[in-house]
Write an enzyme that holds these catalytic residues in place. Structure first.
Site, mmCIF file in Angstrom:
data_model
loop_
_atom_site.group_PDB
_atom_site.id
_atom_site.type_symbol
_atom_site.label_atom_id
_atom_site.label_comp_id
_atom_site.label_asym_id
_atom_site.label_seq_id
_atom_site.Cartn_x
_atom_site.Cartn_y
_atom_site.Cartn_z
ATOM 1 N N LYS A 74 0.806 -1.311 -0.125
ATOM 2 C CA LYS A 74 0.041 -0.028 0.057
ATOM 3 C C LYS A 74 0.960 1.319 -0.117
ATOM 4 O O LYS A 74 1.744 1.242 0.844
ATOM 5 C CB LYS A 74 -0.941 -0.009 1.215
ATOM 6 C CG LYS A 74 -1.721 0.999 1.301
ATOM 7 C CD LYS A 74 -2.769 0.998 2.403
ATOM 8 C CE LYS A 74 -3.743 2.115 2.815
ATOM 9 N NZ LYS A 74 -4.788 1.894 3.888
ATOM 10 N N SER A 149 -9.490 1.948 3.182
ATOM 11 C CA SER A 149 -8.640 2.856 2.251
ATOM 12 C C SER A 149 -7.641 1.773 1.602
ATOM 13 O O SER A 149 -7.197 2.404 0.477
ATOM 14 C CB SER A 149 -7.900 3.741 2.900
ATOM 15 O OG SER A 149 -7.010 3.206 3.926
ATOM 16 N N SER A 173 -9.620 -0.263 7.378
ATOM 17 C CA SER A 173 -9.351 -0.176 6.009
ATOM 18 C C SER A 173 -8.603 -1.571 5.535
ATOM 19 O O SER A 173 -8.011 -1.483 4.131
ATOM 20 C CB SER A 173 -8.008 1.077 5.709
ATOM 21 O OG SER A 173 -8.690 2.534 5.839
HETATM 22 N N1 GLN Z 1 -12.743 4.786 6.742
HETATM 23 C C1 GLN Z 1 -11.953 5.004 7.883
HETATM 24 C C2 GLN Z 1 -11.488 6.502 7.632
HETATM 25 O O1 GLN Z 1 -11.535 7.039 6.741
HETATM 26 C C3 GLN Z 1 -10.804 4.079 8.234
HETATM 27 C C4 GLN Z 1 -9.679 4.386 7.485
HETATM 28 C C5 GLN Z 1 -8.568 3.605 7.930
HETATM 29 O O2 GLN Z 1 -8.733 2.486 8.391
HETATM 30 N N2 GLN Z 1 -7.337 3.856 7.581
HETATM 31 O O3 GLN Z 1 -10.708 7.134 8.729
#
Ligand code: GLN
Length: 482
Positions: A74, A149, A173
């Site tokens: 990632k 994400s 994410s």
């Molecule tokens: N969707 C959540 C956020 O926008 C989690 C994102 C993540 O785990 N990096 O913060």
């Protein structure tokens, strides 16, 4: 092929690491125009690494399980000499001078880095639509998102553009995109994986973890990246077991708690039905299932969006156009350079969060928001502690819905935030959880079962996930796009 299958082919000299890498690079070339899972493909670097593995095999040296395994990383994880953009314009040309601990470990193990995978800007989002560069599409339906994400990693693994991938998980994410792309995703215990070289979002919540097509592959990759690191002050000094050792085909003697609060309003009926079937399956495997209450579960979203944004507002202060990354040209003074750099460099969601976090931390509001959120975080943690006095693992859906259409939630941040309602409390409590494919909705979209364990009980959640996976054929289904 799974990690073990590739390993066998390599040691039996049926195929070389170079051949496998080349085949994967070709596959990426064919699929990328549809999927957009990679932000950059590092063909040359990958082939060099593959040659090293081949040379080792030729010289008769023994190779580990991760040697020659093609993977994606990632793009919030630093890779020396390879751009690390975090899906943001502000780091468009940022090439780290060092490897994150996880990147270093994987390269030392002989893994082949095929490229960097797409993600929401600074990992803020649940759909990869917040990436400044491209939207990764769902391999089961190209009109839908891959989740986020870590959507790039999940889509790439689901379509075998790579064997496994690294994601990061601050509020869901890894697990949410894994769930809606139909693969396995594991968020480890906070502190099990070094965060050194992971670009910080919410430092008290961030963890790196594996995304894979099978539970065994996830377990192997987890073993390859876990372990103490003096460069991360929150790293835990614990022994790392062979996570595949405890795999069993059944679950006799295991107690499983169903989180009561995770069912009912806000959950797709297909998701609820499928999870109920999965629970029956766990019972058939010998587990004892009972309902458990986590009374503070519903405070997860408000608590998370105060703590994560507060930490983000502080972490993202470093992107000021001075030290590295993008700088707006022709500013008349320092102040206007800061303003213009950050205005042009960050996307809308990132700016929204910096403002939310700055507000929550500001004098006069600190006690009412940030401090209060920290107190409720403790209550959430205590819910889990009490639950794990009664059961070995907890289960609930990973995501309240299956993959949504591109654009469907993008205009309404709150509806997007609700995509993480099932995963967020786990980060707040610091415990590990894994998502495993457990069926499909009436549109043929994957549904994930989330299995949550107590601190450092990765072996136990993997054991439950493995027994479940092996008793079903879901993991053998492949997405229609390929
Ligand atoms: N969707 C959540 C956020 O926008 C989690 C994102 C993540 O785990 N990096 O913060």
């Amino acid at each position: 092929m799974s990690i073990r299958e590739i390993h066998q082919q390599l040691v039996r000299k049926e195929r070389s690491a170079t051949e496998i890498t080349q085949a994967m690079l070709e596959r990426i070339q064919v699929l990328e125009p549809k999927l957009h899972s990679f932000l950059c493909v590092t063909a040359e670097h990958a082939l060099q690494q593959a040659q090293k593995v081949d040379a080792k095999i030729a010289s008769g040296e023994e190779i580990g399980l991760l040697a020659g395994i093609p993977l994606g990383i990632k793009d919030v994880i630093c890779t020396k000499g390879i751009t690390t953009t975090c899906g943001s314009r502000i780091l468009e040309n940022f090439v780290p001078l060092y490897d994150a601990t996880v990147s270093e470990k994987l390269l030392e193990a002989g893994a082949i880095v095929l490229g960097k995978t797409n993600c929401d800007e600074f990992a803020m989002g649940s759909s990869t639509e917040n990436s400044a560069y491209q939207v990764t599409l769902n391999p089961w339906d190209l009109e839908r998102v891959a989740g986020g994400s870590s959507g790039g990693s999940a889509a790439a693994v689901a379509t075998a553009e790579c064997t496994v991938a690294l994601g990061t998980d601050t509020g869901g994410s890894i697990r949410q995109p894994a769930s809606i792309c139909g693969v396995v995703g594991l968020k480890p215990t906070y502190g099990l994986i070094s965060r050194y070289g992971l670009v910080a979002y919410g430092s008290s919540l961030d963890q790196i973890g594996p995304i894979a097509r099978t539970v065994e592959d996830a377990a192997i990759l987890l073993g390859g990246i876990a372990g103490y690191d003096s460069r991360d002050a929150t790293s835990l000094k614990v022994d790392i077991p062979d996570y595949t050792k405890s795999f069993l085909p059944e679950l006799r003697g295991k107690t499983i708690g169903l989180i009561q609060e995770s069912f009912g309003e806000g959950i797709d009926s297909d998701v609820e039905q499928t999870i109920n079937q999965a629970i029956q399956q766990l019972e058939e495997l010998g587990a004892e299932v009972r309902e458990i209450s986590c009374p503070h579960f519903r405070y997860g979203i408000p608590v998370y969006y105060l703590i994560a944004t507060s930490e983000a507002s502080s972490n993202l202060a470093r992107y000021d156009g001075v030290k590295y990354g993008f700088r707006a040209e022709d500013s008349k003074d320092l102040q206007s350079m800061y303003i213009r750099t950050r205005s042009a460099g960050f996307g809308t969601e990132v700016k929204l969060r910096i403002m939310l976090g700055t507000y929550a931390l500001s004098a006069g509001y600190y006690d009412a928001y940030y401090l209060k959120a920290q107190k409720v975080r403790t209550l959430i943690k205590q819910d889990f502690e009490r639950a794990f006095e009664q059961v070995d693992v907890l289960v609930c859906p990973t995501s309240p819905c299956t993959a949504f259409k591109v654009g469907e939630k993008a205009i309404d941040p709150l509806s997007m935030y609700l995509a993480d309602i099932m995963t967020i409390t786990i980060n707040l409590a610091g415990v590990p959880a894994v998502s495993v494919l457990c069926g499909f909705d009436n549109k043929g979209l994957p549904i994930g079962l989330q299995i949550i364990g107590n601190v450092l009980q990765e072996e136990v959640i993997l054991q439950v996930a493995y027994a479940y996976e092996q008793s079903t054929t879901w993991h053998q289904t492949t997405p229609s796009v390929i």
